[in-house]
Design a protein around this motif. Structure first.
Motif, mmCIF file in Angstrom:
data_model
loop_
_atom_site.group_PDB
_atom_site.id
_atom_site.type_symbol
_atom_site.label_atom_id
_atom_site.label_comp_id
_atom_site.label_asym_id
_atom_site.label_seq_id
_atom_site.Cartn_x
_atom_site.Cartn_y
_atom_site.Cartn_z
ATOM 1 N N GLU A 62 3.283 -0.078 4.928
ATOM 2 C CA GLU A 62 4.303 -1.114 4.998
ATOM 3 C C GLU A 62 4.542 -1.767 3.644
ATOM 4 O O GLU A 62 5.679 -2.008 3.275
ATOM 5 N N GLN B 246 2.561 5.206 8.137
ATOM 6 C CA GLN B 246 3.596 4.877 7.161
ATOM 7 C C GLN B 246 3.219 3.519 6.571
ATOM 8 O O GLN B 246 3.244 2.508 7.277
ATOM 9 N N SER C 289 6.418 5.405 2.440
ATOM 10 C CA SER C 289 6.739 4.103 3.014
ATOM 11 C C SER C 289 8.236 4.009 3.299
ATOM 12 O O SER C 289 9.029 4.811 2.797
ATOM 13 N N ARG D 290 3.024 5.449 -0.706
ATOM 14 C CA ARG D 290 2.167 6.473 -0.084
ATOM 15 C C ARG D 290 0.957 6.737 -0.964
ATOM 16 O O ARG D 290 -0.174 6.825 -0.473
#
Length: 129
Positions: free
Chosen positions: A72, A70, A118, A76
């Motif tokens: 930060e 995922q 994200s 994506r």
């Protein structure tokens, strides 16, 4: 008392090269003790480290376990593009027009992993509902 995961161990053909790839993916570093040609390499990261062990056999089937990443501080889509530039390949694209889904990538030795939205993208989608 319970156990904690100390390392996630990944068999590979070139521990130093694959460890270097994953260190870049995780914006982390290899252990200070690791050198080119080492048969065991540790990527130090918060939580559990990734331990790469060199083995003679090649990967032959789909992973039974894989990592879900995922991002930060990027979307994506930005993360997928960054990982492709580092040497990953797109294996299966499960991203949907509504923003849901994920991208399945493979590292340079063929180990599959997923890139999800994200936290910021998830929060924005919840606010829009």
């Amino acid at each position: 008392m319970s156990s904690l995961v100390r390392h996630i161990t990944i068999d590979c053909a070139d521990a130093y090269a694959l460890g270097g790839f994953w260190a870049q993916v995780l914006d982390s570093k290899l252990s200070d003790d690791d050198r080119p040609g080492d048969t065991e390499v540790l990527v130090e990261s918060p939580g559990a480290g990734l331990l790469f062990i060199q083995v003679p056999e090649k990967k032959s089937v789909k992973n039974r376990i894989h990592l879900d990443l995922q991002p930060e501080d990027r979307t994506r889509e930005e993360e997928v593009e960054r990982l492709l530039a580092l040497g990953a390949t797109l294996v299966d694209d499960q991203r949907r027009p509504d923003g849901l889904g994920w991208a399945v990538l493979a590292d340079p030795e063929g180990n599959e992993f997923c890139v999800e939205r994200s936290k910021g993208e998830r929060a924005a989608a919840e606010r829009a509902e």
